[in-house]
Design a protein around this motif. Sequence first.
Motif, mmCIF file in Angstrom:
data_model
loop_
_atom_site.group_PDB
_atom_site.id
_atom_site.type_symbol
_atom_site.label_atom_id
_atom_site.label_comp_id
_atom_site.label_asym_id
_atom_site.label_seq_id
_atom_site.Cartn_x
_atom_site.Cartn_y
_atom_site.Cartn_z
ATOM 1 N N ASP A 1 -6.444 3.573 3.398
ATOM 2 C CA ASP A 1 -6.395 2.573 4.471
ATOM 3 C C ASP A 1 -6.180 3.317 5.785
ATOM 4 O O ASP A 1 -5.165 3.988 5.965
ATOM 5 C CB ASP A 1 -5.267 1.578 4.222
ATOM 6 N N LEU A 2 -7.141 3.228 6.682
ATOM 7 C CA LEU A 2 -7.116 4.009 7.909
ATOM 8 C C LEU A 2 -6.315 3.384 9.049
ATOM 9 O O LEU A 2 -6.152 4.007 10.093
ATOM 10 C CB LEU A 2 -8.547 4.283 8.382
ATOM 11 N N GLN A 3 -5.805 2.159 8.859
ATOM 12 C CA GLN A 3 -4.979 1.555 9.908
ATOM 13 C C GLN A 3 -4.017 0.563 9.276
ATOM 14 O O GLN A 3 -4.405 -0.519 8.872
ATOM 15 C CB GLN A 3 -5.833 0.841 10.945
ATOM 16 N N VAL A 4 -2.763 0.955 9.188
ATOM 17 C CA VAL A 4 -1.730 0.070 8.652
ATOM 18 C C VAL A 4 -0.675 -0.124 9.724
ATOM 19 O O VAL A 4 -0.032 0.831 10.163
ATOM 20 C CB VAL A 4 -1.092 0.663 7.373
ATOM 21 N N ASN A 5 -0.516 -1.374 10.170
ATOM 22 C CA ASN A 5 0.495 -1.716 11.161
ATOM 23 C C ASN A 5 1.804 -2.105 10.482
ATOM 24 O O ASN A 5 2.880 -1.884 11.008
ATOM 25 C CB ASN A 5 0.016 -2.865 12.043
ATOM 26 N N GLY A 6 1.672 -2.717 9.317
ATOM 27 C CA GLY A 6 2.838 -3.165 8.577
ATOM 28 C C GLY A 6 2.406 -4.007 7.396
ATOM 29 O O GLY A 6 1.227 -4.308 7.223
ATOM 30 N N VAL A 7 3.389 -4.375 6.582
ATOM 31 C CA VAL A 7 3.130 -5.185 5.395
ATOM 32 C C VAL A 7 4.362 -6.047 5.152
ATOM 33 O O VAL A 7 5.496 -5.575 5.331
ATOM 34 C CB VAL A 7 2.875 -4.294 4.154
ATOM 35 N N GLU B 1 9.268 2.507 2.409
ATOM 36 C CA GLU B 1 9.105 2.515 0.950
ATOM 37 C C GLU B 1 8.441 1.225 0.475
ATOM 38 O O GLU B 1 7.551 1.256 -0.372
ATOM 39 C CB GLU B 1 10.464 2.690 0.279
ATOM 40 N N LEU B 2 8.848 0.077 1.035
ATOM 41 C CA LEU B 2 8.241 -1.194 0.668
ATOM 42 C C LEU B 2 6.749 -1.182 0.985
ATOM 43 O O LEU B 2 5.925 -1.582 0.156
ATOM 44 C CB LEU B 2 8.923 -2.355 1.395
ATOM 45 N N VAL B 3 6.393 -0.731 2.185
ATOM 46 C CA VAL B 3 4.982 -0.664 2.575
ATOM 47 C C VAL B 3 4.208 0.231 1.607
ATOM 48 O O VAL B 3 3.150 -0.143 1.102
ATOM 49 C CB VAL B 3 4.823 -0.164 4.028
ATOM 50 N N GLY B 4 4.732 1.419 1.337
ATOM 51 C CA GLY B 4 4.059 2.332 0.416
ATOM 52 C C GLY B 4 3.865 1.736 -0.962
ATOM 53 O O GLY B 4 2.791 1.848 -1.560
ATOM 54 N N ASN B 5 4.892 1.062 -1.475
ATOM 55 C CA ASN B 5 4.794 0.458 -2.807
ATOM 56 C C ASN B 5 3.807 -0.697 -2.842
ATOM 57 O O ASN B 5 3.053 -0.845 -3.799
ATOM 58 C CB ASN B 5 6.172 -0.002 -3.287
ATOM 59 N N ARG B 6 3.799 -1.522 -1.798
ATOM 60 C CA ARG B 6 2.852 -2.649 -1.742
ATOM 61 C C ARG B 6 1.403 -2.146 -1.676
ATOM 62 O O ARG B 6 0.519 -2.680 -2.335
ATOM 63 C CB ARG B 6 3.130 -3.541 -0.540
ATOM 64 N N LEU B 7 1.178 -1.132 -0.861
ATOM 65 C CA LEU B 7 -0.174 -0.587 -0.746
ATOM 66 C C LEU B 7 -0.609 0.068 -2.058
ATOM 67 O O LEU B 7 -1.746 -0.110 -2.505
ATOM 68 C CB LEU B 7 -0.256 0.399 0.413
ATOM 69 N N LEU B 8 0.283 0.812 -2.685
ATOM 70 C CA LEU B 8 -0.050 1.457 -3.959
ATOM 71 C C LEU B 8 -0.399 0.422 -5.017
ATOM 72 O O LEU B 8 -1.350 0.609 -5.783
ATOM 73 C CB LEU B 8 1.106 2.335 -4.425
ATOM 74 N N ALA C 1 -3.427 6.447 -0.055
ATOM 75 C CA ALA C 1 -3.105 7.142 1.193
ATOM 76 C C ALA C 1 -3.341 6.161 2.338
ATOM 77 O O ALA C 1 -4.223 5.309 2.263
ATOM 78 C CB ALA C 1 -3.982 8.380 1.380
ATOM 79 N N PHE C 2 -2.517 6.282 3.388
ATOM 80 C CA PHE C 2 -2.714 5.390 4.532
ATOM 81 C C PHE C 2 -2.290 6.072 5.818
ATOM 82 O O PHE C 2 -1.518 7.024 5.813
ATOM 83 C CB PHE C 2 -1.970 4.061 4.352
ATOM 84 N N CYS C 3 -2.855 5.565 6.918
ATOM 85 C CA CYS C 3 -2.539 6.077 8.242
ATOM 86 C C CYS C 3 -1.783 4.993 9.001
ATOM 87 O O CYS C 3 -2.343 3.946 9.317
ATOM 88 C CB CYS C 3 -3.833 6.431 8.985
ATOM 89 N N PRO C 4 -0.487 5.218 9.268
ATOM 90 C CA PRO C 4 0.267 4.215 10.015
ATOM 91 C C PRO C 4 -0.237 4.123 11.451
ATOM 92 O O PRO C 4 -0.616 5.120 12.050
ATOM 93 C CB PRO C 4 1.702 4.728 9.961
#
Length: 105
Positions: free
Chosen positions: A59-65, A79-86, A92-95
Amino acid sequence: MKRLDVGAAVLPHGVVSPASIVFDAGSVVGAGTPTDVGETPGVDTVDRPELTAVPGFVDLQVNGVDGVHLPTADGDGWELVGNRLLAAGVTAFCPAVVSTAEPYP
């Protein structure tokens, strides 16, 4: 080493069905049809013919989750964002930083 046998796999040269993927220390060391991969004696094999293996998404643009705004997030938020995306297949993501005063919904 481990081997995953699946119903299909998306590989750089196309979709292969059925497919075998061999891992060593978390890295792919071989992938293709079971014939292409060949025998792997002594390797733990997981047979999941109902699955299709695909590369992890980026994901090339992550503002939040889930209400977590990354520019102001603490360690638990990251950690929450990483776990939700996984959980959605993103490996992999770019904040990104949003230039607004409004809170992230």
